[in-house]
Design a protein around this motif. Structure first.
Motif, PDB file in Angstrom:
ATOM      1  N   THR A   1       0.832  -1.190   0.000  1.00 20.27           N
ATOM      2  CA  THR A   1       0.000   0.000   0.000  1.00 20.27           C
ATOM      3  C   THR A   1       0.875   1.251   0.000  1.00 20.27           C
ATOM      4  O   THR A   1       2.047   1.210   0.379  1.00 20.27           O
ATOM      5  CB  THR A   1      -0.918   0.019   1.225  1.00 20.27           C
TER       6      THR A   1
ATOM      7  N   THR B   1      -1.977   3.944  -4.444  1.00 28.09           N
ATOM      8  CA  THR B   1      -3.359   3.456  -4.395  1.00 28.09           C
ATOM      9  C   THR B   1      -4.345   4.605  -4.545  1.00 28.09           C
ATOM     10  O   THR B   1      -5.429   4.429  -5.114  1.00 28.09           O
ATOM     11  CB  THR B   1      -3.631   2.674  -3.105  1.00 28.09           C
TER      12      THR B   1
ATOM     13  N   ALA C   1      -7.000   4.572  -7.510  1.00 25.59           N
ATOM     14  CA  ALA C   1      -8.415   4.677  -7.188  1.00 25.59           C
ATOM     15  C   ALA C   1      -9.056   5.874  -7.869  1.00 25.59           C
ATOM     16  O   ALA C   1     -10.172   5.795  -8.398  1.00 25.59           O
ATOM     17  CB  ALA C   1      -8.596   4.761  -5.668  1.00 25.59           C
TER      18      ALA C   1
ATOM     19  N   LEU D   1      -8.559   0.883  -9.326  1.00 23.45           N
ATOM     20  CA  LEU D   1      -8.403   0.037  -8.145  1.00 23.45           C
ATOM     21  C   LEU D   1      -9.772  -0.556  -7.825  1.00 23.45           C
ATOM     22  O   LEU D   1     -10.651   0.117  -7.284  1.00 23.45           O
ATOM     23  CB  LEU D   1      -7.872   0.855  -6.964  1.00 23.45           C
TER      24      LEU D   1
ATOM     25  N   GLY E   1      -9.522  -3.574  -4.295  1.00 22.87           N
ATOM     26  CA  GLY E   1      -8.138  -3.640  -3.845  1.00 22.87           C
ATOM     27  C   GLY E   1      -7.156  -4.133  -4.882  1.00 22.87           C
ATOM     28  O   GLY E   1      -5.952  -4.195  -4.613  1.00 22.87           O
TER      29      GLY E   1
ATOM     30  N   ALA F   1      -5.278  -3.652  -8.590  1.00 23.53           N
ATOM     31  CA  ALA F   1      -4.957  -2.661  -9.611  1.00 23.53           C
ATOM     32  C   ALA F   1      -5.257  -3.223 -10.996  1.00 23.53           C
ATOM     33  O   ALA F   1      -4.891  -4.358 -11.304  1.00 23.53           O
ATOM     34  CB  ALA F   1      -3.493  -2.252  -9.514  1.00 23.53           C
TER      35      ALA F   1
END
Length: 407
Positions: A4, A8, A12, A17, A20, A22
């Motif tokens: 993480t 992220t 997102a 994303l 969770g 990619a």
């Protein structure tokens, strides 16, 4: 191992994303689908054209002359001087080549370095929506808050779509937390151009809220009617504007990744403070070649735009005959087409099927909206006309065959 991190937020914000995990960008995913199916790729905005001979020859000559090592971090002097001269000749904008011009690895790096240099966590950044997906990713990576102004559409009596941005919506997007407004005109993905009233509204609000204006002008020379109007030419704008452009679209050299920034010295210094830790420098033999291109006569740029306009008309006329509603772009590489008249309300689902069903690839306009929520534009797709005429004609033939049972 835990992976993480800030990446992220970027993934997102760009809608990549999912649970969770990619995912690749829609351009990578759909282009791979085109390759796998043999579909004609009207999705990704890379042209089929060769660059102007003068530009290509200058690159070859630079390689043979040994200009293959690191250029200066701020860019080769010959290119910085050509950029400054170009801005003066075309727009009457005066920039000092030594302190107010920065060469970058494409407009993509210019935008990334600018946002990362100037946006603090919690700062608000205003863009149009739909928007080029990099904007959302970089704003999130910087910890900024993304505010959007809608590009609206309506149907004219001709049956075509008309796109617009309301001045009151532009003004309402600003707040006391607005740090930066990203002005993309000519606009990707729609080909819309903002005119003086909308641009002056942006300048007025930027001054009132002490915000920085950042422009994305990579389609500046590919206009099909009135010429591009840079926001930096408006009263009160130049001192607070970071203008960004590149060679890739104009000269059909998207793989060269040569872009630039023009701005006041204090802004260039701030952006260089980030850019120097990204690529430092790049494209040594391509920089003098782009300088040669920027020095071409005005008529050469007009010829490039006219050739592209003819291909735009080929595609839009054909799409109308097939049954799509279209928005005729004022600039750029792309046309927006509405598939609703053909019974397709969900362009995202349609674009997944089209490579197999029709042998043609497009990109859903929803890919350029936050969370993929396009609202009334959910049936719109983006198709590229920066392809050769044979590709466009074959694509229209395939779409006609696909659409015939649906009319």
């Amino acid at each position: 191992m835990e992976t993480t991190g800030p990446w992220t937020r970027a993934a997102a914000a760009a809608g990549l994303l999912i649970d969770g995990e990619a995912r690749p960008t829609v351009f990578a995913r759909m282009s791979a689908k085109a390759t796998a199916t043999g579909a004609l790729n009207l999705g990704q905005g890379f042209p089929d054209d060769a660059p102007p001979a003068l530009v290509a020859d200058a690159a070859i000559a630079a390689i043979r002359q040994g200009r293959n090592q690191y250029p200066p971090g701020i860019g080769e002097a010959v290119l910085r001087e050509a950029i400054a001269e170009h801005q003066a000749q075309w727009y009457g904008l005066r920039w000092d080549a030594a302190s107010e011009v920065l060469v970058t690895t494409g407009a993509t790096e210019a935008l990334a370095a600018t946002i990362l240099a100037l946006v603090e966590p919690g700062d608000e950044v205003v863009t149009l929506e739909p928007f080029y997906d990099q904007y959302a990713a970089m704003i999130a990576l910087a910890g900024g808050v993304h505010r959007t102004v809608p590009v609206t559409s309506r149907s004219e009596g001709t049956g075509d779509l008309m796109l617009d941005v309301a001045e009151e919506d532009l003004r309402a997007a600003f707040s006391d937390r607005t740090r930066l407004v990203l002005v993309n005109t000519p606009h990707n993905p729609t080909g819309l151009m903002l005119w003086v009233d909308a641009l002056q509204a942006i300048v007025d609000e930027a001054v009132a809220h002490d915000a920085i204006i950042v422009t994305d002008e990579v389609y500046e020379h590919l206009t099909f009617g009135p010429a591009h109007l840079p926001i930096a030419t408006l009263p009160g704008a130049q001192d607070r504007t970071v203008s960004i452009s590149s060679a890739g679209k104009t000269f059909s050299v998207t793989g060269w990744k040569v872009g630039w920034i023009t701005a006041r010295p204090e802004l260039v210094t701030a952006i260089t403070g980030v850019k120097q830790w990204l690529t430092y420098s790049s494209g040594a033999p391509f920089q003098p070649a782009v300088a040669a291109g920027l020095g071409m006569p005005t008529s050469a740029f007009h010829d490039l735009a006219q050739d592209l306009r003819e291909r735009r008309d080929l595609l839009t006329d054909g799409l109308r005959r097939i049954g799509f509603r279209v928005s005729v772009p004022e600039a750029g590489y792309f046309v927006v087409a509405d598939a609703a008249p053909l019974g397709e309300a969900d362009a995202a689902a349609l674009c997944e099927r089209l490579p197999e069903e029709a042998g043609v690839l497009g990109i859903p306009l929803s890919a350029f909206y936050r969370d993929g929520q396009a609202g009334d534009a959910s049936s719109y797709l983006r198709l590229a006309f920066c392809k050769n005429r044979s590709t466009l004609e074959q694509s229209l033939e395939r779409l006609e065959t696909w659409a015939a049972p649906r009319r």
